[in-house]
Scaffold this motif. Structure first.
Motif, PDB file in Angstrom:
ATOM      1  N   HIS A 245       0.827  -1.215   0.000  1.00 45.72           N
ATOM      2  CA  HIS A 245       0.000   0.000   0.000  1.00 45.72           C
ATOM      3  C   HIS A 245       0.862   1.265   0.000  1.00 45.72           C
ATOM      4  O   HIS A 245       0.425   2.315   0.457  1.00 45.72           O
ATOM      5  N   GLY A 246       2.087   1.134  -0.486  1.00 42.18           N
ATOM      6  CA  GLY A 246       2.932   2.309  -0.676  1.00 42.18           C
ATOM      7  C   GLY A 246       3.251   3.070   0.591  1.00 42.18           C
ATOM      8  O   GLY A 246       3.418   4.279   0.561  1.00 42.18           O
ATOM      9  N   GLY A 247       3.306   2.374   1.728  1.00 40.66           N
ATOM     10  CA  GLY A 247       3.656   3.030   2.982  1.00 40.66           C
ATOM     11  C   GLY A 247       2.502   3.733   3.655  1.00 40.66           C
ATOM     12  O   GLY A 247       2.663   4.300   4.736  1.00 40.66           O
ATOM     13  N   ALA A 248       1.309   3.711   3.030  1.00 36.84           N
ATOM     14  CA  ALA A 248       0.152   4.398   3.627  1.00 36.84           C
ATOM     15  C   ALA A 248      -0.478   3.589   4.747  1.00 36.84           C
ATOM     16  O   ALA A 248      -1.257   4.125   5.528  1.00 36.84           O
ATOM     17  N   TYR A 249      -0.169   2.278   4.830  1.00 41.66           N
ATOM     18  CA  TYR A 249      -0.706   1.428   5.893  1.00 41.66           C
ATOM     19  C   TYR A 249       0.383   1.212   6.935  1.00 41.66           C
ATOM     20  O   TYR A 249       1.504   0.823   6.592  1.00 41.66           O
ATOM     21  N   ILE A 250       0.038   1.475   8.200  1.00 36.30           N
ATOM     22  CA  ILE A 250       0.945   1.119   9.289  1.00 36.30           C
ATOM     23  C   ILE A 250       0.335  -0.094   9.987  1.00 36.30           C
ATOM     24  O   ILE A 250      -0.730  -0.001  10.600  1.00 36.30           O
ATOM     25  N   ASP A 251       0.976  -1.243   9.821  1.00 26.56           N
ATOM     26  CA  ASP A 251       0.476  -2.501  10.385  1.00 26.56           C
ATOM     27  C   ASP A 251       1.085  -2.696  11.768  1.00 26.56           C
ATOM     28  O   ASP A 251       2.285  -2.927  11.906  1.00 26.56           O
ATOM     29  N   LEU A 252       0.240  -2.582  12.787  1.00 27.82           N
ATOM     30  CA  LEU A 252       0.713  -2.679  14.168  1.00 27.82           C
ATOM     31  C   LEU A 252       1.004  -4.125  14.549  1.00 27.82           C
ATOM     32  O   LEU A 252       0.350  -5.047  14.051  1.00 27.82           O
ATOM     33  N   PRO A 253       1.974  -4.357  15.459  1.00 32.03           N
ATOM     34  CA  PRO A 253       2.176  -5.709  15.975  1.00 32.03           C
ATOM     35  C   PRO A 253       0.847  -6.247  16.519  1.00 32.03           C
ATOM     36  O   PRO A 253       0.103  -5.517  17.186  1.00 32.03           O
ATOM     37  N   SER A 254       0.534  -7.507  16.211  1.00 33.82           N
ATOM     38  CA  SER A 254      -0.790  -8.030  16.555  1.00 33.82           C
ATOM     39  C   SER A 254      -0.748  -9.525  16.795  1.00 33.82           C
ATOM     40  O   SER A 254       0.254 -10.187  16.510  1.00 33.82           O
ATOM     41  N   MET A 255      -1.893 -10.035  17.295  1.00 36.68           N
ATOM     42  CA  MET A 255      -2.058 -11.488  17.455  1.00 36.68           C
ATOM     43  C   MET A 255      -3.366 -11.889  16.792  1.00 36.68           C
ATOM     44  O   MET A 255      -4.354 -11.151  16.865  1.00 36.68           O
ATOM     45  N   PRO A 256      -3.387 -13.052  16.091  1.00 29.23           N
ATOM     46  CA  PRO A 256      -4.647 -13.484  15.472  1.00 29.23           C
ATOM     47  C   PRO A 256      -5.679 -13.831  16.545  1.00 29.23           C
ATOM     48  O   PRO A 256      -5.322 -14.341  17.613  1.00 29.23           O
ATOM     49  N   ILE A 257      -6.967 -13.525  16.287  1.00 29.52           N
ATOM     50  CA  ILE A 257      -8.009 -13.802  17.291  1.00 29.52           C
ATOM     51  C   ILE A 257      -9.118 -14.707  16.757  1.00 29.52           C
ATOM     52  O   ILE A 257     -10.069 -14.988  17.465  1.00 29.52           O
ATOM     53  N   THR A 258      -9.013 -15.138  15.486  1.00 32.20           N
ATOM     54  CA  THR A 258      -9.996 -16.095  14.957  1.00 32.20           C
ATOM     55  C   THR A 258      -9.243 -17.286  14.373  1.00 32.20           C
ATOM     56  O   THR A 258      -8.083 -17.153  13.969  1.00 32.20           O
ATOM     57  N   THR A 259      -9.919 -18.432  14.336  1.00 37.03           N
ATOM     58  CA  THR A 259      -9.246 -19.665  13.913  1.00 37.03           C
ATOM     59  C   THR A 259      -8.769 -19.585  12.462  1.00 37.03           C
ATOM     60  O   THR A 259      -7.756 -20.174  12.106  1.00 37.03           O
ATOM     61  N   ASP A 260      -9.477 -18.824  11.618  1.00 38.64           N
ATOM     62  CA  ASP A 260      -9.039 -18.697  10.215  1.00 38.64           C
ATOM     63  C   ASP A 260      -7.963 -17.626  10.037  1.00 38.64           C
ATOM     64  O   ASP A 260      -7.514 -17.375   8.924  1.00 38.64           O
ATOM     65  N   ARG A 261      -7.562 -16.982  11.166  1.00 40.73           N
ATOM     66  CA  ARG A 261      -6.508 -15.965  11.173  1.00 40.73           C
ATOM     67  C   ARG A 261      -6.860 -14.741  10.319  1.00 40.73           C
ATOM     68  O   ARG A 261      -5.992 -13.944   9.953  1.00 40.73           O
ATOM     69  N   GLU A 262      -8.145 -14.570  10.018  1.00 44.96           N
ATOM     70  CA  GLU A 262      -8.613 -13.413   9.230  1.00 44.96           C
ATOM     71  C   GLU A 262      -8.499 -12.126  10.056  1.00 44.96           C
ATOM     72  O   GLU A 262      -8.150 -11.073   9.545  1.00 44.96           O
ATOM     73  N   TYR A 263      -8.810 -12.235  11.372  1.00 40.47           N
ATOM     74  CA  TYR A 263      -8.891 -11.048  12.225  1.00 40.47           C
ATOM     75  C   TYR A 263      -7.845 -11.125  13.329  1.00 40.47           C
ATOM     76  O   TYR A 263      -7.492 -12.205  13.812  1.00 40.47           O
ATOM     77  N   SER A 264      -7.382  -9.941  13.730  1.00 41.54           N
ATOM     78  CA  SER A 264      -6.336  -9.889  14.755  1.00 41.54           C
ATOM     79  C   SER A 264      -6.561  -8.683  15.659  1.00 41.54           C
ATOM     80  O   SER A 264      -7.404  -7.836  15.381  1.00 41.54           O
ATOM     81  N   MET A 265      -5.812  -8.640  16.762  1.00 38.14           N
ATOM     82  CA  MET A 265      -5.911  -7.493  17.663  1.00 38.14           C
ATOM     83  C   MET A 265      -4.525  -6.998  18.038  1.00 38.14           C
ATOM     84  O   MET A 265      -3.563  -7.770  18.069  1.00 38.14           O
ATOM     85  N   SER A 266      -4.441  -5.709  18.297  1.00 38.36           N
ATOM     86  CA  SER A 266      -3.205  -5.095  18.796  1.00 38.36           C
ATOM     87  C   SER A 266      -3.473  -4.592  20.201  1.00 38.36           C
ATOM     88  O   SER A 266      -4.536  -4.022  20.468  1.00 38.36           O
TER      89      SER A 266
END
Length: 422
Positions: free
Chosen positions: A54-75
């Motif tokens: 995304h050209g540096g426009a997204y800052i992806d925070l350190p996180s942990m997956p919270i659903t079994t399919d690993r679709e969603y996560s939390m920071s």
């Protein structure tokens, strides 16, 4: 003048969900209007994660997956995340405004960031937290109490200024229900927006914020034009065609809808788009009923094409949606809807079949029985109108007001009002 706006979300914008679709569109149309947008959200862990694209426009925070399919996560909203974010933001231009579009950790992290740096906040409420949590756990009372406690801790003194002094103290919000939780989130905002009139009024009635701006979530202007251009000119011959789409979970009321569809006996086809935990139960209800097709998850353009090709969309949740995107998408594509939720019916204003209110009843079981019967009768009416060529037409002004370009223009007015008031 051009602004730099930082979006905060609970989930990465590449994950599935209505808020994510809306935020992706908002970012695209704000950038077209000459503004800069940075998106802060938890890093994705699933197979579809695309960090760095995304050209540096997204800052992806350190996180942990919270659903079994690993679709969603939390920071985790704390000092370590604050430090990571502040360091990442040094590579981005100076920030004019924070736009929080989250309800949980994303909201805490966003408000903490704004407090630390003295930046004003616009907060969009996408979620009726009380109804959403009640739909997924019988222990919603204790869960909401715990969330309120967590909010108090995460947002109190989060924020140490450059001299190490708290920038703002506790939000001082009392209560332990969903509205208290939203009041606590709104306490640090200069403006609050909601995606529908009915949700905005509820927020005001529960003292979440004195005046809530109504700004609908929108549809991509070009995609709408393309979908309409590629669609049929007139109605294709054949039986009435209904479409239902959404997450297959209890609050969306797919199972009661399918029971009503079977009970109605309508000579019609039904297409069901989406996935979720209730799919097997849903298939079982209509096993002996012809004309029902489960097509699974589709892309957004494919979904819009299916809505445009249908004679009617069916919207079945009641009291859960803060907007209910699907009937608006249908209206903007010229497809009328069967609507169970009276608030959504009122918001659309016309071009629909409203399922009648069943009035006061003695028990939850009787309520569902009556609702199912009322929906079955409405489906019979809709099928009859479609077959006769007398189906209602959605209001043109809804289609116009739902275009993302008009929604972005309305949001920019809110941004400029907040900045001018500083």
């Amino acid at each position: 003048p051009a602004m730099h706006i930082v979006f905060f979300g609970d989930q990465h914008l590449d994950s599935l969900g209505g808020a994510q679709v809306s935020m992706r569109l908002q970012r695209e149309f704000l950038e077209r209007a000459g503004h800069t947008v940075t998106v802060v959200a938890p890093k994705m862990h699933g197979s579809r994660s695309s960090s760095g694209s995304h050209g540096g426009a997204y800052i992806d925070l350190p996180s942990m997956p919270i659903t079994t399919d690993r679709e969603y996560s939390m920071s985790w909203p704390g000092r370590a995340t604050d430090r990571f974010l502040d360091k990442a933001m040094t590579r981005r231009p100076p920030v004019d405004l924070v736009h929080v579009q989250a309800d949980f950790w994303g909201a805490f992290i966003g408000h903490r960031y704004a407090q630390r740096h003295g930046i004003p906040v616009v907060h969009t409420m996408h979620n009726r937290v009380d109804v959403g949590i009640a739909a997924v756990t019988p222990l919603h009372g204790p869960v909401l109490a715990a969330l309120n406690a967590w909010r108090g801790i995460a947002m109190r003194g989060a924020a140490l200024g450059s001299g190490g002094d708290p920038v703002r103290g506790s939000d001082g919000v009392r209560g332990s229900d969903g509205w208290a939780f939203l009041r606590g989130l709104a306490a640090g905002a200069s403006a609050v927006t909601a995606p529908s009139t009915h949700f905005a009024r509820r927020l005001e009635e529960h003292d979440v914020f004195p005046r809530v701006d109504v700004i609908w979530n929108g549809i991509d202007d070009e995609l709408r034009e393309r979908t309409l251009a590629d669609g049929p000119v007139g109605r294709a011959p054949g039986r009435p065609r209904f479409v239902w789409l959404g997450r297959m979970s209890p609050e969306k009321r797919l199972l009661p809808f399918l029971e009503a569809f079977v009970a109605s006996g309508v000579d019609a086809d039904l297409e069901i788009i989406g996935g979720g935990a209730q799919r097997a139960a849903a298939e079982k209800i209509v096993r002996d009923r012809g004309g029902v097709h489960f097509v699974g998850r589709l892309t957004y353009p494919q979904t819009l094409a299916r809505i445009a090709a249908a004679d009617a969309l069916v919207q079945t949740s009641i009291g859960f949606e803060t907007q209910g995107m699907t009937p608006f998408e249908a209206a903007t594509l010229g497809t009328p809807s069967v609507i169970c939720d009276p608030d959504i019916a009122a918001e659309l204003g016309g071009g629909l079949w409203a399922v009648p209110d069943v009035g006061p009843v003695a028990s939850a079981r009787e309520l569902e029985t009556r609702r199912t019967a009322a929906l079955a009768e409405t489906l019979r009416l809709a099928a009859s109108d479609i077959a006769d060529g007398t189906a209602p037409s959605p209001l043109p002004e809804v289609a116009e007001a739902f275009r993302q370009s008009s929604r972005t223009a309305a949001m920019i007015e809110v941004y400029e009002r907040v900045l001018a008031a500083r």
